[in-house]
Design a protein around this motif. Structure first.
Motif, PDB file in Angstrom:
ATOM      1  N   LEU A  47      -7.263  -0.061   8.308  1.00  0.00           N
ATOM      2  CA  LEU A  47      -7.817  -0.719   7.139  1.00  0.00           C
ATOM      3  C   LEU A  47      -8.556  -1.988   7.545  1.00  0.00           C
ATOM      4  N   ASP A  58     -10.430  -3.327   2.162  1.00  0.00           N
ATOM      5  CA  ASP A  58      -9.127  -2.875   1.637  1.00  0.00           C
ATOM      6  C   ASP A  58      -8.223  -4.024   1.213  1.00  0.00           C
ATOM      7  N   TYR A  96       0.855  -1.185   0.000  1.00  0.00           N
ATOM      8  CA  TYR A  96       0.000   0.000   0.000  1.00  0.00           C
ATOM      9  C   TYR A  96       0.893   1.238   0.000  1.00  0.00           C
ATOM     10  N   LEU A 132      -5.407   4.246  -0.398  1.00  0.00           N
ATOM     11  CA  LEU A 132      -6.267   3.757  -1.474  1.00  0.00           C
ATOM     12  C   LEU A 132      -5.443   3.183  -2.631  1.00  0.00           C
ATOM     13  N   GLU A 133      -4.167   3.554  -2.717  1.00  0.00           N
ATOM     14  CA  GLU A 133      -3.290   3.013  -3.748  1.00  0.00           C
ATOM     15  C   GLU A 133      -2.654   1.738  -3.217  1.00  0.00           C
ATOM     16  N   ARG A 134      -2.818   0.651  -3.948  1.00  0.00           N
ATOM     17  CA  ARG A 134      -2.359  -0.642  -3.452  1.00  0.00           C
ATOM     18  C   ARG A 134      -1.894  -1.543  -4.584  1.00  0.00           C
ATOM     19  N   ASN A 179      -1.584  -4.114  -7.428  1.00  0.00           N
ATOM     20  CA  ASN A 179      -2.548  -4.560  -8.424  1.00  0.00           C
ATOM     21  C   ASN A 179      -1.965  -5.755  -9.167  1.00  0.00           C
ATOM     22  N   ASN A 208      -1.206   7.426   0.743  1.00  0.00           N
ATOM     23  CA  ASN A 208      -2.553   7.322   0.182  1.00  0.00           C
ATOM     24  C   ASN A 208      -2.918   5.849   0.160  1.00  0.00           C
ATOM     25  N   SER A 247       1.371  -0.736  -8.648  1.00  0.00           N
ATOM     26  CA  SER A 247       0.180  -0.285  -7.945  1.00  0.00           C
ATOM     27  C   SER A 247      -0.951  -0.091  -8.954  1.00  0.00           C
ATOM     28  N   ASP A 248      -2.141   0.171  -8.438  1.00  0.00           N
ATOM     29  CA  ASP A 248      -3.279   0.426  -9.317  1.00  0.00           C
ATOM     30  C   ASP A 248      -3.265   1.843  -9.888  1.00  0.00           C
TER      31      ASP A 248
END
Length: 238
Positions: A135, A139, A42, A48-50, A52, A46, A73-74
């Motif tokens: 999280l 998540d 992660y 939310l970015e993890r 992928n 941020n 990352s995504d």
């Protein structure tokens, strides 16, 4: 242990997490053979970015991961590059073991009663580490399984390749951005081991060498060059 190097051993059925700085080298060693290291990444700035998994595989035109591959990352950025690898194959498609799978295969054992001989599963292990950073279940992303190789039969069924990783085998990750790393040493979801596999792993953290224009991972795929450019832009904007 040399200056600026940290080493720790993670027992089987355990979990661990750390915010790892850009430029860190993480070397993982299978201490007993047939290890499995479930891993998630992660962005600590941020969450939310993890990691992928689909983008990591499709952008590098591969099903397996080995030296030269980058872990994306995504947001199209590179969390880490695989700079060393004894095995030539790590998988990122089979996900995690869960409590029902582990109980069916090896019987249910909780920590309160069995202590270090409990039967932890990968999904719950990740949940424990995720909770430390605010999280939860929503998540959870598709995870990487280091040291594990899967093969398919004529019907397309996947099987874990037993004996793929031997005691002493290593893989090293160089982190290309600050990364929150979560990992566990719970069984692979396709493990058919007769008894619950308590396989320990050593983690060594040190400073990686600078990334040059001729870097192997950077030039392994044209897509990786774009990934490094995305990282450069990200760091300029911080």
């Amino acid at each position: 242990m040399t200056l600026n190097t940290y080493t720790t051993d993670i027992p089987g059925a355990s979990h661990w997490s750390l915010r790892v700085r850009k430029g860190t080298l993480m070397r993982l060693t299978d201490l007993a053979g047939d290890a499995n290291v479930g891993m998630l990444f992660y962005n600590p700035e941020n969450l939310l970015e993890r990691y992928n998994a689909p983008d990591t595989l499709k952008c590098q035109h591969t099903f397996k991961l080995t030296r030269g591959n980058c872990l994306y990352s995504d947001m199209g950025r590179i969390f880490a590059s695989i700079v060393e690898d004894d095995l030539g194959w790590h998988e990122s498609v089979c996900g995690n073991s869960n409590a029902a799978q582990v109980a069916e295969r090896w019987g249910a054992r909780d920590y309160q009663n069995a202590r270090n001989e409990w039967h932890q599963n990968g999904y719950d292990a990740f949940l424990v580490e995720l909770a430390k950073y605010g999280l939860g279940r929503a998540d959870m992303a598709a995870n990487l399984n280091l040291f594990s190789k899967v093969a398919t039969d004529d019907e397309g069924r996947m099987q874990l390749v037993s004996g793929h990783s031997k005691a002493g085998n290593q893989v090293a990750l160089r982190f290309e951005m600050d990364t929150l790393v979560l990992l566990h040493t719970c069984p692979h979801p396709l493990s058919s081991a007769e008894s619950y596999p308590y396989t320990p792993v050593r983690i060594e953290l040190s400073q990686a060498a600078p990334v040059g224009d001729d870097d192997f991972c950077r030039n392994f795929r044209p897509e990786n060059q774009r990934g490094f450019q995305n990282n450069a832009l990200y760091h300029l904007g911080k």
